[in-house]
Design a protein around this motif. Structure first.
Motif, PDB file in Angstrom:
ATOM      1  N   LEU A  54       6.010 -11.118  -6.666  1.00 51.36           N
ATOM      2  CA  LEU A  54       6.088 -10.954  -5.217  1.00 51.36           C
ATOM      3  C   LEU A  54       5.316  -9.726  -4.760  1.00 51.36           C
ATOM      4  O   LEU A  54       4.688  -9.739  -3.701  1.00 51.36           O
ATOM      5  N   GLY A  55       5.355  -8.669  -5.559  1.00 53.73           N
ATOM      6  CA  GLY A  55       4.570  -7.476  -5.240  1.00 53.73           C
ATOM      7  C   GLY A  55       3.078  -7.778  -5.242  1.00 53.73           C
ATOM      8  O   GLY A  55       2.330  -7.310  -4.376  1.00 53.73           O
ATOM      9  N   GLU A  56       2.643  -8.579  -6.202  1.00 59.31           N
ATOM     10  CA  GLU A  56       1.235  -8.978  -6.256  1.00 59.31           C
ATOM     11  C   GLU A  56       0.866  -9.836  -5.045  1.00 59.31           C
ATOM     12  O   GLU A  56      -0.206  -9.667  -4.451  1.00 59.31           O
ATOM     13  N   ALA A  57       1.755 -10.746  -4.661  1.00 56.45           N
ATOM     14  CA  ALA A  57       1.507 -11.598  -3.496  1.00 56.45           C
ATOM     15  C   ALA A  57       1.411 -10.764  -2.222  1.00 56.45           C
ATOM     16  O   ALA A  57       0.525 -10.982  -1.392  1.00 56.45           O
ATOM     17  N   LEU A  58       2.309  -9.797  -2.077  1.00 58.11           N
ATOM     18  CA  LEU A  58       2.271  -8.925  -0.906  1.00 58.11           C
ATOM     19  C   LEU A  58       0.983  -8.112  -0.889  1.00 58.11           C
ATOM     20  O   LEU A  58       0.359  -7.945   0.162  1.00 58.11           O
TER      21      LEU A  58
ATOM     22  N   ALA B  45       9.422  -5.092   1.944  1.00 59.37           N
ATOM     23  CA  ALA B  45      10.009  -5.742   0.772  1.00 59.37           C
ATOM     24  C   ALA B  45      10.254  -7.220   1.079  1.00 59.37           C
ATOM     25  O   ALA B  45      10.848  -7.561   2.090  1.00 59.37           O
ATOM     26  N   LEU B  46       9.778  -8.098   0.196  1.00 58.42           N
ATOM     27  CA  LEU B  46       9.979  -9.530   0.388  1.00 58.42           C
ATOM     28  C   LEU B  46      11.375  -9.965  -0.038  1.00 58.42           C
ATOM     29  O   LEU B  46      11.912 -10.943   0.468  1.00 58.42           O
TER      30      LEU B  46
ATOM     31  N   MET C 211      -1.834  -8.149   2.112  1.00 58.36           N
ATOM     32  CA  MET C 211      -2.335  -6.957   2.798  1.00 58.36           C
ATOM     33  C   MET C 211      -3.847  -6.799   2.601  1.00 58.36           C
ATOM     34  O   MET C 211      -4.545  -6.363   3.520  1.00 58.36           O
ATOM     35  N   THR C 212      -4.362  -7.186   1.446  1.00 55.88           N
ATOM     36  CA  THR C 212      -5.808  -7.122   1.209  1.00 55.88           C
ATOM     37  C   THR C 212      -6.542  -8.045   2.174  1.00 55.88           C
ATOM     38  O   THR C 212      -7.569  -7.674   2.750  1.00 55.88           O
ATOM     39  N   VAL C 213      -5.998  -9.241   2.373  1.00 58.79           N
ATOM     40  CA  VAL C 213      -6.615 -10.184   3.314  1.00 58.79           C
ATOM     41  C   VAL C 213      -6.578  -9.603   4.726  1.00 58.79           C
ATOM     42  O   VAL C 213      -7.592  -9.614   5.441  1.00 58.79           O
TER      43      VAL C 213
ATOM     44  N   MET D 227       6.675 -14.496   4.284  1.00 58.70           N
ATOM     45  CA  MET D 227       6.883 -13.232   4.969  1.00 58.70           C
ATOM     46  C   MET D 227       6.771 -13.466   6.467  1.00 58.70           C
ATOM     47  O   MET D 227       5.915 -14.206   6.930  1.00 58.70           O
ATOM     48  N   ARG D 228       7.624 -12.812   7.194  1.00 58.64           N
ATOM     49  CA  ARG D 228       7.603 -12.917   8.651  1.00 58.64           C
ATOM     50  C   ARG D 228       7.495 -11.512   9.230  1.00 58.64           C
ATOM     51  O   ARG D 228       8.292 -10.640   8.911  1.00 58.64           O
TER      52      ARG D 228
END
Length: 144
Positions: A115-119, A87-88, A123-125, A1-2
């Motif tokens: 990908l939704g889980e990764a995003l 959206a990735l 965001m949690t981090v 993600m950028r």
């Protein structure tokens, strides 16, 4: 993600204001510090103001300041607010792909969920950090 330049400049602006809590700052000085167009920065400032991240003081002696203490501004909240498209991949858009064509693999694909889980993890981090956490003594020296 950028992240977009809009988000990058928004974060830089907030960091600058976090360093200079003892006074009001101007758009011109922030733009000069980072080599950003004043016109572009004005749009970012306006959006940050609408989002409740900064306050603007008008008139002679006016300027900008954080709307709340730096330890109450979460980096993830800023990113989520300033990024228009999180959206990735195209199929993560509500209407299907970015050009609105439905995904032919939607019924069999698990990539969208991964990908939704990764995003979500990303965001949690970011939400684990506040603006105060990312303005170190080094930044305080560089931006003073």
């Amino acid at each position: 993600m950028r992240l977009t330049l809009h988000t990058d400049y928004a974060l830089r602006t907030l960091m600058y204001l976090a360093v200079h809590t003892d006074r009001l700052s101007s758009i011109r000085e922030i733009a000069t510090t980072y080599g950003i167009s004043e016109n572009h920065l004005m749009k970012i400032i306006h959006r940050l103001g609408l989002g409740g991240f900064i306050e603007t003081v008008r008139g002679r002696g006016g300027g900008l300041r954080l709307a709340r203490p730096a330890d109450q501004i979460r980096i993830g909240d800023v990113v989520r607010y300033t990024e228009e498209d999180m959206a990735l991949v195209g199929c993560q858009h509500p209407a299907g792909t970015k050009d609105n064509t439905p995904c032919l693999l939607a019924d069999a694909c698990r990539l969208r969920g991964a990908l939704g889980e990764a995003l979500g993890s990303f965001m949690t981090v970011l939400n684990g950090y506040t603006l105060a956490d990312v303005v170190t003594p080094h930044e305080r020296r560089c931006l003073s």
